[in-house]
Design a protein around this motif. Structure first.
Motif, PDB file in Angstrom:
ATOM      1  N   UNK A 112      36.633   7.835 -33.923  1.00 31.57           N
ATOM      2  CA  UNK A 112      37.341   6.594 -33.631  1.00 31.57           C
ATOM      3  C   UNK A 112      38.418   6.811 -32.566  1.00 31.57           C
ATOM      4  N   UNK A 113      39.150   7.914 -32.690  1.00 34.00           N
ATOM      5  CA  UNK A 113      40.193   8.225 -31.699  1.00 34.00           C
ATOM      6  C   UNK A 113      39.580   8.422 -30.318  1.00 34.00           C
ATOM      7  N   UNK A 114      38.459   9.142 -30.254  1.00 28.30           N
ATOM      8  CA  UNK A 114      37.782   9.364 -28.963  1.00 28.30           C
ATOM      9  C   UNK A 114      37.277   8.055 -28.369  1.00 28.30           C
ATOM     10  N   UNK A 115      36.751   7.178 -29.237  1.00 27.06           N
ATOM     11  CA  UNK A 115      36.247   5.886 -28.765  1.00 27.06           C
ATOM     12  C   UNK A 115      37.375   5.051 -28.171  1.00 27.06           C
ATOM     13  N   UNK A 116      38.543   5.057 -28.834  1.00 28.86           N
ATOM     14  CA  UNK A 116      39.690   4.321 -28.310  1.00 28.86           C
ATOM     15  C   UNK A 116      40.082   4.849 -26.932  1.00 28.86           C
ATOM     16  N   UNK A 117      40.147   6.169 -26.768  1.00 29.12           N
ATOM     17  CA  UNK A 117      40.503   6.759 -25.480  1.00 29.12           C
ATOM     18  C   UNK A 117      39.482   6.398 -24.410  1.00 29.12           C
ATOM     19  N   UNK A 118      38.203   6.453 -24.752  1.00 29.63           N
ATOM     20  CA  UNK A 118      37.161   6.099 -23.779  1.00 29.63           C
ATOM     21  C   UNK A 118      37.343   4.658 -23.303  1.00 29.63           C
ATOM     22  N   UNK A 119      37.632   3.754 -24.232  1.00 31.91           N
ATOM     23  CA  UNK A 119      37.805   2.350 -23.848  1.00 31.91           C
ATOM     24  C   UNK A 119      39.076   2.146 -23.034  1.00 31.91           C
ATOM     25  N   UNK A 120      40.144   2.891 -23.354  1.00 29.98           N
ATOM     26  CA  UNK A 120      41.359   2.810 -22.552  1.00 29.98           C
ATOM     27  C   UNK A 120      41.086   3.244 -21.117  1.00 29.98           C
ATOM     28  N   UNK A 121      40.332   4.322 -20.973  1.00 32.75           N
ATOM     29  CA  UNK A 121      40.043   4.850 -19.643  1.00 32.75           C
ATOM     30  C   UNK A 121      39.107   3.935 -18.861  1.00 32.75           C
TER      31      UNK A 121
END
Length: 416
Positions: free
Chosen positions: A127-136
């Motif tokens: 979930x944390x990685x998914x959030x970062x991917x969407x932020x980027x």
């Protein structure tokens, strides 16, 4: 005392009862923990019914051996296993991750039974990685909400019961139960964005902020709550924006709204209809090329498996049109249904059909006799009068008895 994964699973099953659960089982650590913990709950909760699905993407030399390993594990746990072997074709310029993900969910959809839940082993770190991917990627609230615990999917739903568990907790469970897990070497390939974040970025962040995974997952959950509130508001608003045809939106009513509301309405409408949401650039193209088009224009904006079209005051969201030859002529023995493969459509004869009819498609110049009006009338003009969108017209089956047009299924019937 049950360990963390089993606790989270039990809570999930109490909140989301279903006639059965289809577990996505790759053989890796995360999905093996999910499968094993589910199996362990059956002794105390025998009403829980599980099946497993292993998807062989065919991208690794060891994939066949992995499928055999998963079969052995499921046999030991007495959980029925389905194996789906994919033949992936990666178009030039496409992401292997994206193509594989699309094919994987198509396989879940294929095997999911009515009312069942697909279970995947996504966890807090995912979930944390998914959030970062969407932020980027510059995503808005839909992307930043990341992965919901449960959502509608195919003929049932898709659940992620381990989102509150960290990867470390799953690793502890696997060690305690001596699980023999598959180690996919592609997970170390940092050419893939998610692997780069997981293997290089997250460890660096954890050196400074030790709870970064938990913190980012919490941020995603809070964005998800805001998304739910927004979705509830938009669901109440959508009926007032409906066009004259089912599942359409009214251009004139959308144009009264400000741009931010237009985009929010379009996203919610597309989400309700099951389409993948467009990127911001595509959404702006819809606002410009579809909503602002002339009333007699027929614009079309495409992405992935969705097309946005307009006819008069109605906006349509639809799957891309399949290839179809309007010159074909079909002889229909009406005792049996007629399957028109190019349209994905099956015709069933109404009462009054003769034993044999002919099915054609528009070539231009057709006319139809309307008893209530008297005389023959141009089919072209009638379809315009009936507001049939132009892209549908050459795909309408025209049913003839001899040389007389008697029926257009779903539009006109003169049998009675």
């Amino acid at each position: 005392m049950p360990c963390a994964p089993a606790e989270h699973l039990l809570h999930f099953f109490q909140q989301h009862p279903a006639p059965g659960y289809l577990i996505g089982f790759s053989g890796g650590l995360d999905s093996h923990v999910l499968l094993h913990a589910c199996a362990g709950l059956r002794g105390q909760y025998p009403h829980l019914s599980f099946r497993a699905l292993h998807i062989d993407h065919g991208l690794q030399a060891m994939s066949a051996a992995w499928a055999a390993h998963c079969s052995e594990v499921c046999t030991d746990l007495e959980i029925p296993l389905l194996v789906e072997t994919l033949q992936l074709v990666i178009p030039a310029g496409s992401s292997v991750e994206a193509v594989a993900r699309t094919a994987r969910y198509a396989a879940f959809s294929k095997h999911l039974q009515a009312g069942e839940l697909v279970l995947t082993a996504h966890h807090q770190n995912d979930q944390a990685e998914t959030l970062l991917l969407h932020l980027l990627r510059g995503s808005g609230v839909d992307g930043l909400a990341s992965m919901p615990e449960i959502r509608s999917f195919a003929s049932g739903a898709l659940g992620r019961p381990l989102l509150a568990c960290s990867r470390a907790e799953l690793a502890v469970y696997a060690k305690q139960h001596r699980l023999n897990v598959i180690d996919d070497p592609s997970n170390q390939d940092s050419r893939f964005d998610r692997n780069f974040l997981r293997n290089q970025v997250m460890p660096l962040l954890e050196q400074r902020w030790t709870a970064v995974g938990k913190t980012l997952a919490r941020a995603a959950r809070l964005q998800g709550e805001k998304r739910q509130l927004l979705a509830g508001f938009l669901r109440e608003k959508l009926p007032s924006l409906q066009g004259t045809k089912p599942d359409t939106l009214s251009v004139s009513r959308l144009l009264v709204l400000d741009e931010a509301m237009q985009k929010a309405v379009l996203r919610e409408w597309l989400a309700q209809r099951g389409f993948r949401l467009p990127e911001e650039k595509k959404l702006r193209q819809v606002l410009r090329d579809v909503l602002q088009a002339r009333a007699d224009a027929m614009p079309c904006v495409r992405w992935d498996s969705c097309e946005i079209r307009r006819y008069r005051d109605n906006v349509y969201a639809m799957s891309p049109l399949s290839s179809h030859d309007p010159k074909q002529v079909l002889v229909w023995e009406t005792r049996e249904p007629l399957v028109i493969a190019s349209l994905g459509r099956t015709l069933v004869a109404e009462a009054g059909y003769p034993e044999t009819v002919i099915v054609r498609f528009r070539q231009g110049g057709e006319s139809v006799y309307l008893p209530q009006r008297g005389g023959n009338h141009s089919l072209k003009h009638l379809l315009q009068e009936w507001c049939v969108p132009p892209w549908e017209r050459e795909r309408l089956p025209l049913v003839y008895a001899g040389e007389r047009l008697m029926c257009i299924p779903g539009v006109l019937s003169l049998w009675h």
